[in-house]
Write an enzyme that holds these catalytic residues in place. Structure first.
Site, PDB file in Angstrom:
ATOM      1  N   HIS A  75       0.856  -1.271   0.034  1.00  0.00           N
ATOM      2  CA  HIS A  75       0.191   0.099  -0.178  1.00  0.00           C
ATOM      3  C   HIS A  75       0.883   1.267  -0.169  1.00  0.00           C
ATOM      4  O   HIS A  75       0.497   2.358   0.667  1.00  0.00           O
ATOM      5  CB  HIS A  75      -0.953   0.250   1.215  1.00  0.00           C
ATOM      6  CG  HIS A  75      -1.880  -1.133   1.158  1.00  0.00           C
ATOM      7  ND1 HIS A  75      -3.180  -1.055   0.825  1.00  0.00           N
ATOM      8  CD2 HIS A  75      -1.933  -2.349   1.730  1.00  0.00           C
ATOM      9  CE1 HIS A  75      -3.903  -2.214   0.950  1.00  0.00           C
ATOM     10  NE2 HIS A  75      -3.050  -2.854   1.489  1.00  0.00           N
ATOM     11  N   ARG A 112      -7.430   7.172   3.933  1.00  0.00           N
ATOM     12  CA  ARG A 112      -6.176   6.813   3.044  1.00  0.00           C
ATOM     13  C   ARG A 112      -6.549   5.777   1.904  1.00  0.00           C
ATOM     14  O   ARG A 112      -6.820   4.756   2.415  1.00  0.00           O
ATOM     15  CB  ARG A 112      -4.969   6.614   3.846  1.00  0.00           C
ATOM     16  CG  ARG A 112      -3.636   6.505   2.763  1.00  0.00           C
ATOM     17  CD  ARG A 112      -2.409   6.665   3.165  1.00  0.00           C
ATOM     18  NE  ARG A 112      -1.285   6.278   2.314  1.00  0.00           N
ATOM     19  CZ  ARG A 112      -0.792   5.123   2.085  1.00  0.00           C
ATOM     20  NH1 ARG A 112      -1.411   4.063   1.956  1.00  0.00           N
ATOM     21  NH2 ARG A 112       0.146   5.342   0.956  1.00  0.00           N
ATOM     22  N   ASN A 148     -10.088  -2.681   2.517  1.00  0.00           N
ATOM     23  CA  ASN A 148     -10.158  -2.857   1.044  1.00  0.00           C
ATOM     24  C   ASN A 148     -11.149  -2.482   0.262  1.00  0.00           C
ATOM     25  O   ASN A 148     -12.197  -2.445   0.961  1.00  0.00           O
ATOM     26  CB  ASN A 148      -9.563  -4.180   0.463  1.00  0.00           C
ATOM     27  CG  ASN A 148      -7.789  -4.219   1.136  1.00  0.00           C
ATOM     28  OD1 ASN A 148      -7.172  -3.357   1.172  1.00  0.00           O
ATOM     29  ND2 ASN A 148      -7.563  -5.676   1.004  1.00  0.00           N
ATOM     30  N   PHE A 161       0.933 -14.203   4.592  1.00  0.00           N
ATOM     31  CA  PHE A 161       1.224 -12.816   3.812  1.00  0.00           C
ATOM     32  C   PHE A 161       2.399 -12.472   3.037  1.00  0.00           C
ATOM     33  O   PHE A 161       2.471 -12.173   1.847  1.00  0.00           O
ATOM     34  CB  PHE A 161       0.608 -11.946   4.958  1.00  0.00           C
ATOM     35  CG  PHE A 161       0.649 -10.554   4.369  1.00  0.00           C
ATOM     36  CD1 PHE A 161      -0.494 -10.348   3.393  1.00  0.00           C
ATOM     37  CD2 PHE A 161       1.146  -9.286   4.799  1.00  0.00           C
ATOM     38  CE1 PHE A 161      -0.870  -9.001   3.056  1.00  0.00           C
ATOM     39  CE2 PHE A 161       0.965  -8.112   4.341  1.00  0.00           C
ATOM     40  CZ  PHE A 161      -0.058  -7.911   3.365  1.00  0.00           C
ATOM     41  N   HIS A 339      -3.730   0.926  12.146  1.00  0.00           N
ATOM     42  CA  HIS A 339      -3.597  -0.334  12.957  1.00  0.00           C
ATOM     43  C   HIS A 339      -5.180  -1.016  13.160  1.00  0.00           C
ATOM     44  O   HIS A 339      -5.902  -0.126  13.884  1.00  0.00           O
ATOM     45  CB  HIS A 339      -2.965  -0.023  13.980  1.00  0.00           C
ATOM     46  CG  HIS A 339      -2.565  -1.141  14.851  1.00  0.00           C
ATOM     47  ND1 HIS A 339      -3.253  -2.479  14.673  1.00  0.00           N
ATOM     48  CD2 HIS A 339      -1.751  -1.545  15.810  1.00  0.00           C
ATOM     49  CE1 HIS A 339      -2.378  -3.268  15.351  1.00  0.00           C
ATOM     50  NE2 HIS A 339      -1.458  -2.780  16.154  1.00  0.00           N
ATOM     51  N   ARG A 358      -2.747  -9.547  11.861  1.00  0.00           N
ATOM     52  CA  ARG A 358      -2.522  -8.066  11.482  1.00  0.00           C
ATOM     53  C   ARG A 358      -2.528  -7.253  12.915  1.00  0.00           C
ATOM     54  O   ARG A 358      -1.736  -6.223  12.670  1.00  0.00           O
ATOM     55  CB  ARG A 358      -3.937  -7.708  10.638  1.00  0.00           C
ATOM     56  CG  ARG A 358      -4.054  -8.037   9.325  1.00  0.00           C
ATOM     57  CD  ARG A 358      -5.340  -7.780   8.638  1.00  0.00           C
ATOM     58  NE  ARG A 358      -5.242  -6.436   8.460  1.00  0.00           N
ATOM     59  CZ  ARG A 358      -6.266  -5.378   8.110  1.00  0.00           C
ATOM     60  NH1 ARG A 358      -7.297  -5.987   8.245  1.00  0.00           N
ATOM     61  NH2 ARG A 358      -5.932  -4.134   7.558  1.00  0.00           N
TER      62      ARG A 358
HETATM   63 FE1  HDE Z   1      -2.352  -4.980   5.550  1.00  0.00          FE
HETATM   64  N1  HDE Z   1      -0.524  -4.050   6.023  1.00  0.00           N
HETATM   65  N2  HDE Z   1      -1.711  -6.515   6.191  1.00  0.00           N
HETATM   66  N3  HDE Z   1      -4.199  -5.717   5.157  1.00  0.00           N
HETATM   67  N4  HDE Z   1      -3.164  -3.083   4.848  1.00  0.00           N
HETATM   68  C1  HDE Z   1      -0.287  -2.572   6.090  1.00  0.00           C
HETATM   69  O1  HDE Z   1       0.836  -1.321   7.378  1.00  0.00           O
HETATM   70  C2  HDE Z   1      -0.786  -6.599   6.584  1.00  0.00           C
HETATM   71  C3  HDE Z   1      -4.338  -7.081   4.952  1.00  0.00           C
HETATM   72  C4  HDE Z   1      -4.390  -2.661   4.377  1.00  0.00           C
HETATM   73  O2  HDE Z   1      -3.164   3.630   3.924  1.00  0.00           O
HETATM   74  C5  HDE Z   1       1.044  -2.260   6.218  1.00  0.00           C
HETATM   75  O3  HDE Z   1       1.030   0.749   8.078  1.00  0.00           O
HETATM   76  C6  HDE Z   1      -0.499  -8.094   7.126  1.00  0.00           C
HETATM   77  C7  HDE Z   1      -5.543  -7.169   4.997  1.00  0.00           C
HETATM   78  C8  HDE Z   1      -4.455  -1.390   4.064  1.00  0.00           C
HETATM   79  O4  HDE Z   1      -1.770   3.391   5.286  1.00  0.00           O
HETATM   80  C9  HDE Z   1       1.668  -3.913   7.031  1.00  0.00           C
HETATM   81  C10 HDE Z   1      -1.470  -8.843   6.639  1.00  0.00           C
HETATM   82  C11 HDE Z   1      -6.481  -5.961   4.513  1.00  0.00           C
HETATM   83  C12 HDE Z   1      -3.120  -0.922   4.203  1.00  0.00           C
HETATM   84  C13 HDE Z   1       0.415  -4.339   6.496  1.00  0.00           C
HETATM   85  C14 HDE Z   1      -2.368  -7.843   5.902  1.00  0.00           C
HETATM   86  C15 HDE Z   1      -5.128  -5.189   4.734  1.00  0.00           C
HETATM   87  C16 HDE Z   1      -2.412  -1.915   4.710  1.00  0.00           C
HETATM   88  C17 HDE Z   1       2.004  -1.529   5.496  1.00  0.00           C
HETATM   89  C18 HDE Z   1      -1.893 -10.448   6.627  1.00  0.00           C
HETATM   90  C19 HDE Z   1      -7.734  -5.620   4.180  1.00  0.00           C
HETATM   91  C20 HDE Z   1      -2.836   0.727   4.224  1.00  0.00           C
HETATM   92  C21 HDE Z   1       2.027  -0.235   6.013  1.00  0.00           C
HETATM   93  C22 HDE Z   1      -1.932 -10.897   8.017  1.00  0.00           C
HETATM   94  C23 HDE Z   1      -8.556  -6.019   5.341  1.00  0.00           C
HETATM   95  C24 HDE Z   1      -2.886   1.375   5.089  1.00  0.00           C
HETATM   96  C25 HDE Z   1       1.379  -0.081   7.184  1.00  0.00           C
HETATM   97  C26 HDE Z   1      -2.431   2.875   4.529  1.00  0.00           C
HETATM   98  C27 HDE Z   1      -0.911  -1.733   5.140  1.00  0.00           C
HETATM   99  C28 HDE Z   1       0.118  -5.744   7.054  1.00  0.00           C
HETATM  100  C29 HDE Z   1      -3.498  -8.258   5.357  1.00  0.00           C
HETATM  101  C30 HDE Z   1      -5.424  -3.657   4.446  1.00  0.00           C
HETATM  102  C31 HDE Z   1       2.974  -4.191   6.331  1.00  0.00           C
HETATM  103  C32 HDE Z   1       0.848  -9.024   7.898  1.00  0.00           C
HETATM  104  C33 HDE Z   1      -6.798  -8.627   5.038  1.00  0.00           C
HETATM  105  C34 HDE Z   1      -5.614  -0.758   3.526  1.00  0.00           C
HETATM  106  O5  HDE Z   1       1.865  -3.627   8.512  1.00  0.00           O
END
Ligand code: HDE
Length: 710
Positions: A75, A112, A148, A161, A339, A358
């Site tokens: 992202h 965002r 999402n 992931f 978060h 997460r």
């Molecule tokens: Fe994320 N995800 N994610 N994700 N995610 C991040 O956090 C992660 C997942 C989502 O505009 C990171 O601050 C893991 C699902 C959005 O700043 C990170 C797993 C969904 C955004 C991270 C998931 C999301 C992130 C990268 C699996 C939809 C952007 C930067 C366990 C429900 C937020 C940050 C923004 C961002 C990890 C799965 C949505 C790396 C480990 C499912 C919208 O922490």
């Protein structure tokens, strides 16, 4: 009851405290020293060596050298906006959260939107999932809904992931392709991981190439819990429903928008807010009582499954409006830290194994990206309520903590900060019963990977299905290993034979009757392979209309961009006849001229040109109008780009209106074959044009228009 108008202004005031507005001010160093020269470094003579003594140069360069911070692992490319959320009716039946019970509140939010796979500088129109993350600054603390624009995710367990993301990111030996899933490593991974199929097919659909962030749904994906004042829990899925409807561009447009305006979505959001056309979404709850947890043919804890809206309707409980662009991209959009674990009393988690992972990951990533556990003190991340605890120090601490005590319990500090009773808003976790063996396993109830992708495909209209065929043909066509394509064809055939055979024929391949290795390799070495193979499909629902974006309601043409193709001598009466009603309906009307600057109409008045034909493309507009005026049409006839503009608008199934002499120009393009088309309005009433634009596209034209070589 609180006056929440105050809350909103408090957040704005809070941000302003850290604002530098240089208007009428003198330049200083970071230490407040007035600067007399920022153009020349200190030298030993005008042609001499630079001197180490030049602390002004060193401060400026050192700060510059450290300007970049690590981009988000996923992202990375995003765009943000401020706004507020208002509740329609108290939801106290389900939750005690103030934002969902107090209708007098106007809760500030920051949203965002993002793509997932590309890096920070990648193009907006990549085929990708879009992030839709909302920070609510509530009276009780920050609540982040980090979702999402698709209601399901690729994987079921957080453990997968890094594998998923490594497979979709550019291949590590050559660092290509950027922001694209159309390559070997992605399909190698997903073809061995059938749980990815549901999100995969959404990714191949029009949802992955939205017309605008303002025209996307948002989903919390996981099942969360709502907890009411009596401590009773209900399961909930969160939905954002855009009032502008869900709209997409075609793949051909997406590819061309990459070149014409790679910031297309970012610009669109910014321009709409600047123009006072504030995007709005209604927040929806899909509620499942605790006792119904096992009533479904899928597991509520499995993030690769959605609850069809026909089975559990979405109750719209409030509205979010985005009404202010950030003042500074880096300070706000880049430094915002979301978060899923930022919750308030009344909202809680389930055991969804992806959500659980997460809950660890997001704090961890902020530590490496923002560099300090004090990231919560950055203005965009600060809650609107007061923060008091015994956490101290660390990099870039902003808070000046008073007093001697930084521990609890204490008597010297009067026992403060003291703890909050649950009745006073103290957070307590939902007491979910745990009585199980510690195992590294996947629940058998997570095993059905085919029913919902098949339901999704069945629920699409014909042209939407055709787009999925084309997307898979493109993506797999970009893969180089035959065995990977074969595995994918075998898997697609389990969703829909026709889908698989159309893709196979585009690839020039056969669908294999069996594949060598077990389908599902995304399991432990000692797992029972047979049990983990996908079982037969369960057809618990024939179709779900809510899954096709064609059935999602939208009204009017507000914020749609209409190009007016014209040169000197264009008919002012034609132009005025069309412009006024379009603008009254909220559309943005822009002249695309045969040249830049201004053009003169047949009455001699000068009209400012928004773009010349040299600086823009049809793909960044929603519809086209060509007024008459002999001189103007003659000038357009001489420009090949004008004909390309018309042909492309036709190809992408958009509405076109033309008046008087413009028909001559239209006849000189592929337009001559589309004069009976219902979204081509020749010498017609503006309302007919408005109706055609409000339908977004005339998909009935699509097959014939594909022949247009634009
Ligand atoms: Fe994320 N995800 N994610 N994700 N995610 C991040 O956090 C992660 C997942 C989502 O505009 C990171 O601050 C893991 C699902 C959005 O700043 C990170 C797993 C969904 C955004 C991270 C998931 C999301 C992130 C990268 C699996 C939809 C952007 C930067 C366990 C429900 C937020 C940050 C923004 C961002 C990890 C799965 C949505 C790396 C480990 C499912 C919208 O922490």
């Amino acid at each position: 009851m609180k006056d929440n108008k105050k809350e909103t202004s408090k957040k704005i005031e809070d941000l302003k405290k850290n604002t530098s507005n240089p208007k009428g001010k003198t330049m200083t160093t970071n230490q407040g020293l007035k600067v007399n020269d920022t153009n020349n470094s200190l030298k030993a003579g005008a042609r001499g060596a630079s001197l180490l003594e030049d602390f002004i140069l060193r401060e400026k360069i050192t700060h510059f050298d450290h300007e970049r911070i690590p981009e988000r692992i996923v992202h990375a490319r995003g765009s943000g906006a401020h706004g507020y959320f208002e509740l329609y009716e108290s939801q106290e039946k389900y939750t005690k959260a103030g934002i969902f019970t107090d209708t007098s509140r106007k809760t500030p939010v920051f949203v965002r939107f993002s793509t997932v796979a590309g890096s920070k500088g990648s193009a907006d129109l990549a085929r990708d999932v879009r992030g839709f993350a909302t920070k609510f600054y509530t009276d009780e603390g920050v609540f982040d809904l980090v979702g999402n624009n698709m209601p399901i995710f690729f994987i079921q367990d957080a453990m997968k992931f890094p594998d998923l993301i490594h497979s979709v990111k550019p291949e590590p030996d050559r660092e290509i392709p950027q922001a694209a899933s159309a390559h070997d490593t992605f399909y190698d991974f997903v073809s061995h991981t059938p749980e990815t199929l549901h999100n995969q097919i959404w990714l191949m659909s029009d949802r992955a190439i939205p017309r605008s962030f303002r025209m996307m749904e948002g989903f919390g994906i996981h099942t969360f819990r709502l907890i009411n004042a009596e401590g009773k829990s209900h399961f909930v899925k969160f939905h954002w429903k855009p009032l502008l409807g869900v709209k997409s561009v075609t793949w051909d447009e997406a590819v061309k928008i990459h070149g014409a305006d790679s910031d297309f979505h970012r610009r669109d959001l910014w321009d709409a807010i600047e123009a006072g056309q504030y995007p709005e979404w209604e927040l929806g709850f899909q509620i499942v009582p605790e006792e119904d947890e096992h009533k479904f043919d899928f597991d509520l804890l499995d993030p690769t499954k959605l609850i069809p809206e026909e089975m559990v309707p979405v109750q719209r409980i409030g509205k979010m409006t985005l009404n202010r662009n950030p003042d500074n991209f880096f300070a706000e959009t880049e430094q915002v830290a979301f978060h899923p674990g930022h919750v308030v009393p009344g909202i809680d988690f389930t055991n969804d194994p992806l959500l659980q992972g997460r809950l660890f990951s997001y704090t961890d990533t902020q530590l490496s990206r923002l560099g300090s556990p004090n990231f919560n003190e950055i203005p965009i991340n600060r809650p609107v309520n007061e923060i008091h605890n015994n956490q101290r120090d660390a990099h870039m601490r902003m808070t000046v903590n008073k007093g001697k005590t930084a521990y609890f319990p204490n008597s010297i500090g009067g026992g403060c900060p003291h703890l909050a009773k649950i009745a006073e808003g103290g957070f307590s976790h939902y007491e979910d019963r745990i009585d199980a063996k510690k195992v590294r396993e996947r629940s058998e109830s997570f095993n059905d990977h085919f029913s919902q992708p098949a339901l999704f495909y069945r629920s699409l209209t014909q042209h939407e299905q055709e787009h999925v065929v084309q997307a898979y043909s493109f993506e797999l066509g970009k893969c180089t290993y035959d065995h990977i394509k074969e595995r994918m064809l075998y898997i697609l055939a389990q969703i829909d034979e026709t889908l698989a055979s159309k893709v196979a024929s585009n690839l020039g391949m056969e669908i294999p009757s069996e594949i060598e290795r077990p389908l599902n390799q995304a399991i432990g070495a000692d797992a029972d392979v047979e049990k983990q193979q996908p079982g037969p499909k369960k057809n618990y629902l024939d179709k779900s209309e809510a899954l096709s974006q064609e059935f999602l309601p939208s009204e009017g043409i507000a914020t749609r961009k209409i190009a007016v193709l014209a040169g000197d001598g264009f008919s002012e009466s034609d132009y005025n006849k069309m412009k006024k009603p379009l603008e009254e309906a909220g559309a943005m009307v822009q002249i695309v001229g045969t040249h830049g600057g201004s053009i003169t109409c047949d009455k001699g008045d000068s009209h400012k040109v928004a773009h010349s034909l040299m600086t823009t493309e049809s793909v960044v507009f929603d519809a086209l109008y060509i007024p008459g005026g002999k001189k103007s049409i003659d000038a357009l006839m001489k420009q090949a780009k004008a004909k390309k503009f018309i042909n492309e608008t036709l190809k992408h199934c958009k509405a076109i209106a033309l008046d008087s002499e413009a028909e001559k120009l239209f006849d000189a393009t592929y337009g001559k074959d589309f004069k009976d088309d219902e979204a081509v309005i020749i010498n017609g009433k503006p309302q007919k044009f408005i109706d055609a634009i409000s339908k977004h596209r005339n998909w009935k034209r699509e097959k014939a228009a594909m022949e247009i070589p634009a």
